[in-house]
Design a protein around this motif. Structure first.
Motif, PDB file in Angstrom:
ATOM      1  N   ALA A   1     -27.440  23.444   1.569  1.00  0.00           N
ATOM      2  CA  ALA A   1     -28.048  22.233   1.022  1.00  0.00           C
ATOM      3  C   ALA A   1     -27.530  20.996   1.754  1.00  0.00           C
ATOM      4  CB  ALA A   1     -27.759  22.140  -0.471  1.00  0.00           C
ATOM      5  N   ARG A   2     -26.236  20.982   1.999  1.00  0.00           N
ATOM      6  CA  ARG A   2     -25.688  19.835   2.725  1.00  0.00           C
ATOM      7  C   ARG A   2     -26.301  19.727   4.104  1.00  0.00           C
ATOM      8  NH1 ARG A   2     -19.225  19.629   1.659  1.00  0.00           N
ATOM      9  NH2 ARG A   2     -19.656  17.436   1.317  1.00  0.00           N
ATOM     10  N   GLY A   3     -26.517  20.881   4.705  1.00  0.00           N
ATOM     11  CA  GLY A   3     -27.026  20.900   6.064  1.00  0.00           C
ATOM     12  C   GLY A   3     -28.431  20.332   6.173  1.00  0.00           C
ATOM     13  N   MET A   4     -29.157  20.308   5.071  1.00  0.00           N
ATOM     14  CA  MET A   4     -30.521  19.799   5.112  1.00  0.00           C
ATOM     15  C   MET A   4     -30.561  18.351   5.580  1.00  0.00           C
ATOM     16  SD  MET A   4     -32.577  22.196   4.245  1.00  0.00           S
ATOM     17  CE  MET A   4     -34.069  21.324   3.815  1.00  0.00           C
ATOM     18  N   ARG A   5     -29.667  17.557   5.048  1.00  0.00           N
ATOM     19  CA  ARG A   5     -29.648  16.161   5.489  1.00  0.00           C
ATOM     20  C   ARG A   5     -28.422  15.840   6.317  1.00  0.00           C
ATOM     21  NH1 ARG A   5     -32.695  11.651   2.598  1.00  0.00           N
ATOM     22  NH2 ARG A   5     -32.524  11.124   4.786  1.00  0.00           N
ATOM     23  N   GLY A   6     -27.277  16.226   5.808  1.00  0.00           N
ATOM     24  CA  GLY A   6     -26.038  15.835   6.470  1.00  0.00           C
ATOM     25  C   GLY A   6     -25.514  16.921   7.391  1.00  0.00           C
ATOM     26  N   LYS A   7     -24.233  17.135   7.348  1.00  0.00           N
ATOM     27  CA  LYS A   7     -23.633  18.099   8.240  1.00  0.00           C
ATOM     28  C   LYS A   7     -23.191  19.350   7.498  1.00  0.00           C
ATOM     29  CE  LYS A   7     -20.073  16.073   9.970  1.00  0.00           C
ATOM     30  NZ  LYS A   7     -19.260  15.140  10.748  1.00  0.00           N
ATOM     31  N   THR A   8     -22.832  20.367   8.266  1.00  0.00           N
ATOM     32  CA  THR A   8     -22.451  21.636   7.659  1.00  0.00           C
ATOM     33  C   THR A   8     -20.946  21.860   7.690  1.00  0.00           C
ATOM     34  OG1 THR A   8     -22.774  22.740   9.780  1.00  0.00           O
ATOM     35  CG2 THR A   8     -24.627  22.743   8.248  1.00  0.00           C
ATOM     36  N   PHE A   9     -20.236  20.968   8.340  1.00  0.00           N
ATOM     37  CA  PHE A   9     -18.790  21.117   8.453  1.00  0.00           C
ATOM     38  C   PHE A   9     -18.417  22.485   9.010  1.00  0.00           C
ATOM     39  CE2 PHE A   9     -19.498  17.944   5.164  1.00  0.00           C
ATOM     40  CZ  PHE A   9     -18.769  16.888   5.679  1.00  0.00           C
ATOM     41  N   THR A  10     -19.205  22.904   9.962  1.00  0.00           N
ATOM     42  CA  THR A  10     -18.980  24.207  10.559  1.00  0.00           C
ATOM     43  C   THR A  10     -19.014  24.072  12.073  1.00  0.00           C
ATOM     44  OG1 THR A  10     -20.227  25.167   8.726  1.00  0.00           O
ATOM     45  CG2 THR A  10     -19.754  26.598  10.581  1.00  0.00           C
ATOM     46  N   LEU A  11     -18.030  24.626  12.723  1.00  0.00           N
ATOM     47  CA  LEU A  11     -18.071  24.715  14.174  1.00  0.00           C
ATOM     48  C   LEU A  11     -18.225  26.184  14.537  1.00  0.00           C
ATOM     49  CD1 LEU A  11     -15.266  22.234  15.307  1.00  0.00           C
ATOM     50  CD2 LEU A  11     -17.681  21.815  14.816  1.00  0.00           C
ATOM     51  N   GLY A  12     -19.070  26.450  15.510  1.00  0.00           N
ATOM     52  CA  GLY A  12     -19.312  27.830  15.888  1.00  0.00           C
ATOM     53  C   GLY A  12     -18.753  28.137  17.256  1.00  0.00           C
ATOM     54  N   ILE A  13     -18.199  29.306  17.410  1.00  0.00           N
ATOM     55  CA  ILE A  13     -17.749  29.723  18.730  1.00  0.00           C
ATOM     56  C   ILE A  13     -18.353  31.088  19.039  1.00  0.00           C
ATOM     57  CG2 ILE A  13     -15.582  30.640  17.780  1.00  0.00           C
ATOM     58  CD1 ILE A  13     -14.296  29.911  20.499  1.00  0.00           C
ATOM     59  N   GLU A  14     -18.903  31.169  20.211  1.00  0.00           N
ATOM     60  CA  GLU A  14     -19.560  32.404  20.616  1.00  0.00           C
ATOM     61  C   GLU A  14     -18.625  33.123  21.570  1.00  0.00           C
ATOM     62  OE1 GLU A  14     -21.444  34.473  23.867  1.00  0.00           O
ATOM     63  OE2 GLU A  14     -20.672  32.451  23.971  1.00  0.00           O
ATOM     64  N   ILE A  15     -18.356  34.384  21.279  1.00  0.00           N
ATOM     65  CA  ILE A  15     -17.352  35.118  22.052  1.00  0.00           C
ATOM     66  C   ILE A  15     -17.900  36.469  22.488  1.00  0.00           C
ATOM     67  CG2 ILE A  15     -15.119  36.265  21.936  1.00  0.00           C
ATOM     68  CD1 ILE A  15     -14.083  33.818  21.303  1.00  0.00           C
ATOM     69  N   PRO A  16     -17.801  36.763  23.791  1.00  0.00           N
ATOM     70  CA  PRO A  16     -18.192  38.088  24.243  1.00  0.00           C
ATOM     71  C   PRO A  16     -16.971  38.983  24.157  1.00  0.00           C
ATOM     72  CG  PRO A  16     -17.672  36.732  26.134  1.00  0.00           C
ATOM     73  CD  PRO A  16     -17.323  35.912  24.912  1.00  0.00           C
ATOM     74  N   ASP A  17     -17.159  40.186  23.666  1.00  0.00           N
ATOM     75  CA  ASP A  17     -16.103  41.171  23.801  1.00  0.00           C
ATOM     76  C   ASP A  17     -14.767  40.769  23.176  1.00  0.00           C
ATOM     77  OD1 ASP A  17     -14.942  43.491  24.541  1.00  0.00           O
ATOM     78  OD2 ASP A  17     -14.371  42.798  26.540  1.00  0.00           O
ATOM     79  N   LEU A  18     -14.711  40.823  21.860  1.00  0.00           N
ATOM     80  CA  LEU A  18     -13.453  40.510  21.183  1.00  0.00           C
ATOM     81  C   LEU A  18     -12.371  41.534  21.465  1.00  0.00           C
ATOM     82  CD1 LEU A  18     -14.816  39.119  17.857  1.00  0.00           C
ATOM     83  CD2 LEU A  18     -13.005  38.083  19.219  1.00  0.00           C
ATOM     84  N   ALA A  19     -12.772  42.667  22.048  1.00  0.00           N
ATOM     85  CA  ALA A  19     -11.775  43.689  22.354  1.00  0.00           C
ATOM     86  C   ALA A  19     -10.815  43.219  23.441  1.00  0.00           C
ATOM     87  CB  ALA A  19     -12.466  44.976  22.789  1.00  0.00           C
ATOM     88  N   ASN A  20     -11.246  42.241  24.231  1.00  0.00           N
ATOM     89  CA  ASN A  20     -10.360  41.677  25.238  1.00  0.00           C
ATOM     90  C   ASN A  20      -9.388  40.712  24.558  1.00  0.00           C
ATOM     91  OD1 ASN A  20      -9.110  40.138  27.177  1.00  0.00           O
ATOM     92  ND2 ASN A  20     -10.903  40.058  28.504  1.00  0.00           N
ATOM     93  N   PRO A  21      -8.108  41.058  24.564  1.00  0.00           N
ATOM     94  CA  PRO A  21      -7.131  40.295  23.773  1.00  0.00           C
ATOM     95  C   PRO A  21      -6.942  38.854  24.226  1.00  0.00           C
ATOM     96  CG  PRO A  21      -6.044  42.004  25.083  1.00  0.00           C
ATOM     97  CD  PRO A  21      -7.510  42.200  25.263  1.00  0.00           C
ATOM     98  N   PHE A  22      -7.568  38.465  25.304  1.00  0.00           N
ATOM     99  CA  PHE A  22      -7.439  37.069  25.700  1.00  0.00           C
ATOM    100  C   PHE A  22      -8.223  36.172  24.742  1.00  0.00           C
ATOM    101  CE2 PHE A  22      -8.936  33.355  28.165  1.00  0.00           C
ATOM    102  CZ  PHE A  22      -7.698  32.748  28.317  1.00  0.00           C
ATOM    103  N   TYR A  23      -9.355  36.651  24.284  1.00  0.00           N
ATOM    104  CA  TYR A  23     -10.209  35.811  23.453  1.00  0.00           C
ATOM    105  C   TYR A  23      -9.591  35.441  22.101  1.00  0.00           C
ATOM    106  CZ  TYR A  23     -13.639  36.646  27.060  1.00  0.00           C
ATOM    107  OH  TYR A  23     -14.282  36.695  28.263  1.00  0.00           O
ATOM    108  N   PRO A  24      -8.921  36.371  21.454  1.00  0.00           N
ATOM    109  CA  PRO A  24      -8.242  35.986  20.211  1.00  0.00           C
ATOM    110  C   PRO A  24      -7.260  34.829  20.393  1.00  0.00           C
ATOM    111  CG  PRO A  24      -8.417  38.350  20.307  1.00  0.00           C
ATOM    112  CD  PRO A  24      -8.950  37.824  21.621  1.00  0.00           C
ATOM    113  N   LEU A  25      -6.718  34.706  21.603  1.00  0.00           N
ATOM    114  CA  LEU A  25      -5.834  33.573  21.863  1.00  0.00           C
ATOM    115  C   LEU A  25      -6.593  32.258  21.717  1.00  0.00           C
ATOM    116  CD1 LEU A  25      -3.585  34.428  24.935  1.00  0.00           C
ATOM    117  CD2 LEU A  25      -2.946  34.078  22.545  1.00  0.00           C
TER     118      LEU A  25
END
Lengths: 347, 347
Positions: free
Chosen positions: B59-83
């Motif tokens: 509902a907030r997102g309809m007008r205002g913001k969602t207070f959410t930042l998204g990060i897209e990550i390939p292959d979480l099995a690679n332990p570098f990405y969790p860093l």
DNA sequence: CACATGATGTAGACCGATCTACAAGAGGCG
DNA sequence: CGCCTCTTGTAGATCGGTCTACATCATGTG
């Protein structure tokens, strides 16, 4: 993404106008609902394509669903969790659902925060992995959204669970060590308050199984438990302490692979080898199979667990109401970190 | 979560009624906006507490913001990405924003799908890690939402970037090996089409640096590049092939730590040791420091990179419009997987 | 004392979808 | 031919917030 009318991305209204139909019609096409003629579908699809229209999940969420499943994960640094994710993602391919992950530090209140964040975002289903949230709270959550508790042994009426058979697994590890001839076996686990078996946390079950196995083998007086705050973080130091004891254990079992790696490191630091001290872990993370590590472990099929969790959610979304509790059997992987104790003919 | 009026979780309407004020008033309190008396704040807060009210992000997102930042990550099995995630999460604590992760298989189109899913969900900012999406497409995305490209060297006008200095890092590794006395150095990397330096992918930059270093050392004729489909998956076999060559290289440099681990495994499988073949990786994942592995590597400060990415997004949300391009310096960590070549007196 | 100013609270439009109710038209059938 | 049913498309309410415009009232000011 493509050309769009004026300000901001295209809306359903823009598509309707472009196709010369009503909003409702466009909505029907998008949802693949009943009552659309081939001609209409054609025109609308073309307009969607042309404008690069994408429905906004926020707006859909207001009345309908968000086509989003959320999974809350503590400590992604532990390579076991990505296995769950791989399984979950795989199970979702081909469905219209998208998986989003809410990371939570393993600290206590973090699990609540992350799960709450998912609920706030109107996900259509939640998978919870944090073991340290109260069952009653989860029950409340599951009144709002279908929930699967992954990895914890509580047979709640309100939600589904997927667990590994931790008792059988831990007993198997112990039998393996007994068979090799070990009698002085230490167990390394987390803090005592998290080890209450009533909580159903895996490490608690495994600890309990360790106790049982030792008792039944008549080794009750040799029970040796190291409770480590922060498990992995403190495992190295705790292991060094165990290794410095006058009656040094001939084998150390850790409640997870990650701390077991730290135990191995401590063994090396103490100038010892697998012939002096056997080490066993639990989880079956990939690196355990590396020749430089070669850690004996109970392999849990994390991918299967993740997959089943998603499937259970999808069943709930399809209408199932009776709770299901799945158990996945782990299997022992023997590697060179466990050997017969030196005194009994270890080379 | 707490007691609520009737059906479903409480809404802002319920809170307003319970507190005897208008919806707008409640909204103001929630958003901490101007024009609220202490008395009103008191009453509203109490009502919120009592009803266990949580605003819905949709509902907030309809007008205002969602207070959410998204990060897209390939292959979480690679332990570098969790860093990266650890850093990102840390930077977010204390802010009202929540991080959600969209997993993407490393396959080409997956990056688009996952990023699109985040955009569809109206996140307030996006971090993209998949290197294999087109720059033009990212520019389009960044017209809708602030975007940070993490790890790829393209100095776009439309979005920010955070990268490690891959050229300097790769040159440092080469110098280290030259200093040890190596001349026959092979490089193991991904498929050729991903290694086009124009793309700005880290492994492409590193490959280019390898070439440069060899040329400048007068070893242009000894350049030996193994292009491996699926990098990590194919690294073991590719390494075995390299080790079976008649003029076996005395050192192998991998474009990442994960394939380097596979090279180490291959070295062991071939009955060789670090005295025969030196191995160097790149990333600085934690397991590389384990005594059983002890892999020389360029450590990238993944946590810092994740943190900076979030900070750049927050700056954008605060109004910055000029693009920023951050470079983080990696540092060499020498371990026992690299040694002088045998012929020159390596013991 | 009339009036400007500022603080506080409310009404109601609005965001972009879904979904229900219904209208219009096409066939089918006795 | 009249009526019934089925299909197709539309109008408009609705979801739960945010945000703008405005009403009200207390206070300060010339």
């Amino acid at each position: 993404m493509a050309a769009r009318g004026q300000a901001g991305p295209a809306t359903i209204e823009d598509v309707a106008r472009a196709a010369g139909v009503s909003r409702s019609a466009v909505s029907k096409v998008i949802r693949d609902a009943y009552g659309v003629s081939p001609a209409m579908r054609e025109r609308v699809t073309a307009a969607i394509e042309r404008l690069g229209y994408r429905p906004r999940v926020s707006a859909r969420g207001m009345r309908g669903k968000t086509f989003t499943l959320g999974i809350e994960i503590p400590d992604l640094a532990n390579p076991f969790y990505p296995l769950l994710l791989a399984g979950a993602t795989a199970a979702l391919s081909g469905t219209p659902y998208q998986l989003v992950i809410a990371p939570a530090d393993p600290a206590h209140s973090e699990g609540y925060r992350a799960l709450q964040a998912l609920v706030d975002r109107q996900v259509d289903g939640v998978i919870a992995v944090s073991p340290l949230v109260e069952q009653a709270w989860l029950s409340e959550v599951s009144a709002t959204v279908p929930l699967v508790m992954l990895g914890r042994h509580d047979r709640a009426e309100e939600y589904d669970t997927v667990v590994s058979d931790d008792e059988a697994g831990a007993l198997t590890v112990m039998r393996h060590l007994f068979d090799l001839g070990h009698r002085d076996i230490a167990h390394l686990t987390g803090e005592p308050e998290d080890s209450d078996p009533g909580f159903g946390v895996p490490q608690a079950i495994r600890l309990q199984a360790y106790r049982t196995a030792m008792q039944e083998a008549g080794l009750g007086d040799r029970i040796n438990i190291a409770h480590v705050p922060g498990v992995t973080a403190g495992a190295h130091r705790a292991a060094l302490r165990l290794l410095a004891e006058t009656e040094r254990p001939t084998a150390i079992v850790a409640c997870h692979d990650e701390p077991a790696l730290e135990v191995l490191r401590a063994v090396a630091d103490a100038g010892l080898t697998a012939d002096d001290v056997s080490v066993a872990g639990y989880d079956g993370i990939a690196i355990a199979g590396h020749p430089g590590i070669s850690l004996t472990t109970m392999r849990q099929d994390g991918e299967r667990m993740g997959r089943r969790s998603v499937e259970l959610l999808l069943e709930r979304l399809a209408g199932r109401t009776a709770p299901r509790h799945e158990v996945v059997e782990p299997d022992l992987v023997v590697r060179s970190s466990t050997r017969p104790p030196r005194a009994l003919g270890g080379r």
